[in-house]
Design a protein around this motif. Structure first.
Motif, mmCIF file in Angstrom:
data_model
loop_
_atom_site.group_PDB
_atom_site.id
_atom_site.type_symbol
_atom_site.label_atom_id
_atom_site.label_comp_id
_atom_site.label_asym_id
_atom_site.label_seq_id
_atom_site.Cartn_x
_atom_site.Cartn_y
_atom_site.Cartn_z
ATOM 1 N N PRO A 79 8.033 9.941 -13.929
ATOM 2 C CA PRO A 79 7.130 9.785 -12.798
ATOM 3 C C PRO A 79 7.874 9.118 -11.650
ATOM 4 O O PRO A 79 8.709 8.244 -11.871
ATOM 5 C CB PRO A 79 6.019 8.886 -13.333
ATOM 6 C CG PRO A 79 6.554 8.273 -14.569
ATOM 7 C CD PRO A 79 7.682 9.121 -15.065
ATOM 8 N N SER A 80 7.598 9.549 -10.411
ATOM 9 C CA SER A 80 8.352 8.974 -9.307
ATOM 10 C C SER A 80 7.938 7.522 -9.072
ATOM 11 O O SER A 80 8.715 6.736 -8.578
ATOM 12 C CB SER A 80 8.145 9.804 -8.049
ATOM 13 O OG SER A 80 6.768 10.021 -7.861
ATOM 14 N N ASP A 81 6.694 7.147 -9.472
ATOM 15 C CA ASP A 81 6.272 5.751 -9.357
ATOM 16 C C ASP A 81 6.040 5.204 -10.763
ATOM 17 O O ASP A 81 5.043 5.485 -11.411
ATOM 18 C CB ASP A 81 4.983 5.664 -8.535
ATOM 19 C CG ASP A 81 4.526 4.225 -8.374
ATOM 20 O OD1 ASP A 81 5.121 3.338 -9.025
ATOM 21 O OD2 ASP A 81 3.579 3.997 -7.611
ATOM 22 N N LEU A 82 7.000 4.400 -11.223
ATOM 23 C CA LEU A 82 6.931 3.924 -12.611
ATOM 24 C C LEU A 82 5.826 2.900 -12.842
ATOM 25 O O LEU A 82 5.525 2.537 -13.969
ATOM 26 C CB LEU A 82 8.284 3.330 -13.019
ATOM 27 C CG LEU A 82 9.412 4.356 -13.075
ATOM 28 C CD1 LEU A 82 10.744 3.669 -13.288
ATOM 29 C CD2 LEU A 82 9.172 5.376 -14.173
ATOM 30 N N THR A 83 5.219 2.392 -11.765
ATOM 31 C CA THR A 83 4.151 1.413 -11.968
ATOM 32 C C THR A 83 2.790 2.084 -12.143
ATOM 33 O O THR A 83 1.811 1.426 -12.458
ATOM 34 C CB THR A 83 4.060 0.424 -10.777
ATOM 35 O OG1 THR A 83 3.697 1.191 -9.616
ATOM 36 C CG2 THR A 83 5.372 -0.282 -10.534
ATOM 37 N N LEU A 84 2.725 3.415 -11.954
ATOM 38 C CA LEU A 84 1.445 4.104 -12.160
ATOM 39 C C LEU A 84 1.061 4.045 -13.627
ATOM 40 O O LEU A 84 1.920 4.104 -14.499
ATOM 41 C CB LEU A 84 1.565 5.574 -11.732
ATOM 42 C CG LEU A 84 1.613 5.842 -10.236
ATOM 43 C CD1 LEU A 84 1.835 7.331 -9.996
ATOM 44 C CD2 LEU A 84 0.321 5.406 -9.571
#
Ligand code: PHE
Length: 333
Positions: A79-84
Motif C-alpha cells: 500500500p502506498s500509505d502504510l499507516t492505512l
C-alpha cells in the motif's frame, strides 16, 4: 496506425504480443523504417515524419498499458500509505490484559516497578524459600502440577508455579532493599474448571522491603489500590488469615460489585468477595535470601487478575476468559 489503435491490450500476455508485433526490434515499425531508404528523396521527409508519429503513438500505448499493469500489481502488494488500516476488522484488548495494564499503572504511580519470573519453577522458589516446611499441609493446599522429581531433596523438584510468590524470592536474591515491585504472571493449579476456578489463571504479587515498613503501609497501599480500581466508594475489609511466608497474614475483601450485597456465585459470602492475600514478610523468608530481618521489614500481597476483572466488568463466569467468543471479547474497547 489503424492496426495499432485497434489492438486491445487486456493483460500482460497481449502487452507482450503488442511489443513483438509493433515496437520491438523486429516489429512492423522497424520494418517500415527499414523501407525508408527506398522512398524517393523528395518524399523522405514527409514519410519519415508520418512514421515517427505512428511510432510515438505505438510507444505511448505500450507504456500506458505497462504502467497500468504495474500500478495494479503494486497496489495489492505494497500500500502506498502504510499507516492505512488493513482490510481486517480491528481487534480489541482482552479484558485480562486491560485490567493487568490498569493494575500496573496504579502501582507504577506509587513507585512500584514491574518484575518477571519463570512459570516452570523449582520447589525451592515456589515453596521451600517461602517458608513452607517439607511436609507441611500448606503445600497440599495449592494442588501443584509437578513436572519432575529432583534428585534427593524436595526443594529440587520441578513444578508449574502455583503463585507468583516465586518472583518475590528471585527478586530478593537478585536485588538488595529497598525493593518495591509488582509481579504479574500466569499461575497453575490442578483444580477442576468451573465458573469460579481454572487450572490456569493470573496473579499479581506485590513486594515492598525496606527499613521500617509497617502493616499500616500495607493497608494504605491496598486501600489505595481498591479505590483506584473500583471507585472511591468501594468498601474494604481485612480478615486475619494464614500464609507460611507472611506473619501476620490477612485477606482483603471488597463489597461484591456483581450482586451488590445479595450473595451470588462470585462472592458466596453474602456480599463480600476476597480480592487479595497479604501480610508482613515472615523474617524466615528474609533470612532465606540473606536479608537481615533485624534491619529490614517488608509486606507482600497477591491477587487474582481474573477475580478483579470479573468484579470490574460484572462477569459471572470465569470460563468466558478462555473461550475466545468474539461476542464477549469485542465488548472491551
Ligand atoms: N501467594 C498467595 C496465594 O497465591 C497470595 C499471597 C501473596 C499472600 C503474598 C500473601 C502475600 O494464595
Amino acid at each position: 496506425r489503424e492496426e495499432i489503435e485497434a489492438f486491445v491490450i487486456e493483460n500482460e500476455q497481449t502487452l507482450e504480443q503488442f511489443r513483438i508485433q509493433f515496437v520491438g526490434r523486429k516489429g512492423r515499425l522497424a520494418e517500415l523504417f527499414e523501407g525508408l531508404k527506398d522512398v524517393p528523396n523528395e518524399l523522405k521527409r514527409e514519410v519519415g515524419q508520418a512514421l515517427n508519429a505512428v511510432k510515438n503513438a505505438a510507444e505511448e500505448k505500450f507504456q500506458n498499458a505497462q504502467e497500468s499493469f504495474n500500478s495494479k500489481k503494486s497496489k495489492v502488494e505494497i500500500p502506498s500509505d502504510l499507516t492505512l488500516s488493513g482490510p481486517f476488522a480491528q481487534g480489541t484488548m482482552h479484558p485480562l490484559t486491560l485490567v493487568r495494564e490498569r493494575i500496573i499503572e496504579i502501582f507504577n504511580r506509587i513507585g512500584f516497578s514491574v518484575s518477571d519470573g519463570p512459570e516452570i519453577e523449582k520447589d525451592f522458589y515456589n515453596f521451600t524459600a517461602l517458608n513452607f516446611p517439607e511436609n507441611h499441609p500448606a503445600r497440599e493446599m495449592q494442588d501443584t502440577f509437578f513436572i519432575e522429581k529432583g534428585k534427593g531433596a524436595v526443594q529440587d523438584d520441578v513444578l508449574l508455579r502455583t503463585h507468583t510468590s516465586n518472583v518475590q524470592i528471585r527478586l530478593m536474591e537478585y536485588q538488595k532493599p529497598p525493593i518495591r515491585s509488582i509481579m504479574p504472571g500466569r499461575v497453575f493449579r490442578n483444580e477442576a474448571i468451573s465458573a469460579r476456578a481454572h487450572c490456569l489463571f493470573h496473579q499479581v504479587e506485590g513486594l515492598y522491603v525496606d527499613k521500617k515498613v509497617s502493616f499500616k503501609d500495607l493497608k494504605d497501599t491496598l486501600y489505595h489500590f481498591a479505590k483506584e480500581m473500583f471507585g472511591k466508594d468501594t468498601k474494604v475489609r481485612f480478615r486475619p488469615s494464614y500464609f507460611p511466608f507472611t506473619e501476620p497474614s490477612a485477606e482483603m475483601d471488597i463489597t461484591c460489585l456483581i450482586c451488590k450485597g445479595e450473595g451470588c456465585n462470585v462472592c458466596k459470602q453474602a456480599g463480600w468477595v476476597e480480592i487479595a492475600g497479604a501480610g508482613m514478610v515472615d523474617p524466615n523468608v528474609l533470612e532465606n535470601v540473606g536479608i537481615d530481618s533485624k534491619e529490614y521489614t517488608g509486606f507482600a500481597f497477591g491477587m487474582g487478575i481474573e477475580r478483579i476483572t470479573m468484579l470490574k466488568y460484572q462477569i459471572k463466569d470465569l470460563r468466558l476468559f478462555t473461550e475466545n467468543d468474539v461476542r464477549f471479547l469485542k465488548q472491551f474497547n
